[in-house]
Design an enzyme around this catalytic site. Structure first.
Site, PDB file in Angstrom:
ATOM      1  CB  SER A  67      -1.271  -0.300   0.920  1.00 40.97           C
ATOM      2  OG  SER A  67      -1.771  -1.123   1.556  1.00 40.97           O
ATOM      3  CG  HIS A 113      -2.074   3.799   3.615  1.00 35.22           C
ATOM      4  ND1 HIS A 113      -3.211   3.569   3.618  1.00 35.22           N
ATOM      5  CD2 HIS A 113      -1.176   2.771   3.277  1.00 35.22           C
ATOM      6  CE1 HIS A 113      -3.116   2.030   3.942  1.00 35.22           C
ATOM      7  NE2 HIS A 113      -2.195   1.519   3.689  1.00 35.22           N
TER       8      HIS A 113
END
Length: 424
Positions: free
Chosen positions: A320, A378
């Site tokens: 991610s 993230h």
């Protein structure tokens, strides 16, 4: 039924014992209206009853004829069958025993033995086989920092050399490829050839899709390794990132290709496939690989810092962080591009609005302590992608010329020495 003689003999024995002085039978249990003995006199009452029963037994046995065959079986005296007298005697062998007091455990030991509440964990990450020994020192971040800087520099340097070698090989093999295409046209085609169908599918892909195919294959391979029970401890050590783990540097890269949940892997690979054409056309194949790998390492380091600051040492894994770098780079360069969600294709929005929403969501998750995703990774990946397409491309990739020139001179020098040796 028993014989009448035996009943008369038993009745005579009882009448004789009742006529004897001091041999009157007393009830063992008090009448209904009588007061009960206190709880503490139970052993004394049992002993008195036992003595009285034993005395009556001895008197009854003395009145019977001498010729008898008596035998004892488990506390029951069975007298001779000729007289037909059976005396049932219940004798407690050990009486009442006091319960042994159990040793009381100290409060500290009892607290340690009592299992605590289960720690919350993310469903996208496997359960930890071992618990963390304690809070690690912040000095453990020095080694990951040096690894992140060194790996990023090595990745971009290798990408620059790779691009140089790729261009050189394309020039050298141009005529060979043209000759191979001419031979394929002249050669009769085979119908149903599986290899030709695969080549046709591969040639129809864009350059970006061909580039990310290897990354997707690596993620699928690592996902299959998670399904092997014998590999579980090894995978948890080297394919999940945690600042309190024994391995610090290698998981920063390996965890980028690691997924424990099928849904997690499918979602990440779908986003990577969707943005592959745009990011590769923007950066090129070699520069994209360098950015992707560097983003995975940098986002993991940001996750390390956040875990040290908050004290929540939970394992993390997944691509991610690197995919957020790709997404942020494309959305920063093309903010007016239209995007849509796969499950809701009727709702469209601009790339700039999507990037702002994602950053706001991850910021809220980091501040509020949400544990479903690694929001720090993230954010680290998104910020790195925005910085690179804005400033990093000019600072890093545009200044690769000295490295490429040095590599070219080294290659030319080695080739010249080899040619001179052969000419002499």
């Amino acid at each position: 039924m028993a014989a009448p003689g035996r009943l008369r003999a038993g009745g005579a024995a009882r009448r004789a014992s009742a006529a004897a002085p001091g041999a009157a039978w007393a009830p063992i249990h008090p009448p209904c209206g009588a007061a009960r003995e206190p709880q503490g006199t139970a052993p004394a009452l049992c002993h008195a009853v036992t003595e009285r029963l034993a005395r009556h037994r001895r008197e009854d046995v003395a009145r019977l004829p001498r010729k008898r065959s008596g035998r004892r079986q488990h506390g029951v005296a069975v007298l001779g069958p000729r007289r037909g007298l059976a005396l049932l005697l219940l004798q407690p062998r050990r009486g009442f025993r006091r319960a042994r007091p159990r040793p009381e455990e100290p409060p500290a030991a009892a607290a340690e033995a009592r299992p605590g509440p289960p720690l919350p964990r993310r469903s996208l990450c496997p359960p930890s086989p071992t618990a963390a020994a304690g809070r690690p020192s912040p000095r453990r971040l020095v080694k990951p920092l040096l690894f992140a800087v060194g790996f990023t520099g090595s990745a971009f340097g290798s990408a620059a050399i790779w691009q140089y070698e790729s261009l050189k090989s394309r020039v050298q093999t141009y005529f060979e490829e043209a000759r191979a295409d001419w031979m394929d046209k002249m050669r009769p085609q085979k119908r149903g050839d599986f290899r030709k169908q695969v080549n046709s599918w591969w040639n129809n892909l864009t350059e970006g899709q061909r580039t990310v195919t290897g990354i997707i294959a690596a993620n699928v391979f690592v996902f299959c390794l998670w399904r092997l029970p014998g590999m579980r401890r090894f995978m948890f050590t080297y394919f999940t990132s945690n600042p309190s783990s024994r391995a610090l540097c290698s998981p920063m890269l390996l965890s980028t290709f690691s997924h424990f949940s099928l849904f997690h892997m499918a979602a990440n690979m779908y986003v990577l496939w969707s943005f592959s054409s745009s990011i590769v056309s923007l950066l090129g194949c070699e520069q994209f690989i360098a950015v992707y790998l560097s983003a995975g390492v940098i986002s993991t380091f940001v996750s390390y810092v956040a875990k040290m600051a908050t004290g929540r040492f939970e394992p993390s894994l997944g691509a991610s962080g690197a995919i957020m770098t790709v997404l942020a780079a494309v959305c920063t360069k093309m903010p007016e591009a239209k995007l849509a969600i796969i499950l809701l294709p009727m709702f469209t929005f601009t790339a700039g609005s999507a990037l702002k929403a994602i950053i706001a969501f991850d910021t809220a998750g980091l501040v509020l302590g949400w544990r479903l995703f690694d929001h720090a990774a993230h954010l680290g990946g998104a910020l790195f992608g925005m910085w690179y397409v804005t400033y990093g491309h000019e600072l890093i990739w545009k200044n690769r010329e000295p490295l490429v020139k040095a590599w070219h001179e080294m290659r030319t020098k080695n080739t010249g020495k080899g040619g001179g040796g052969r000419s002499n």
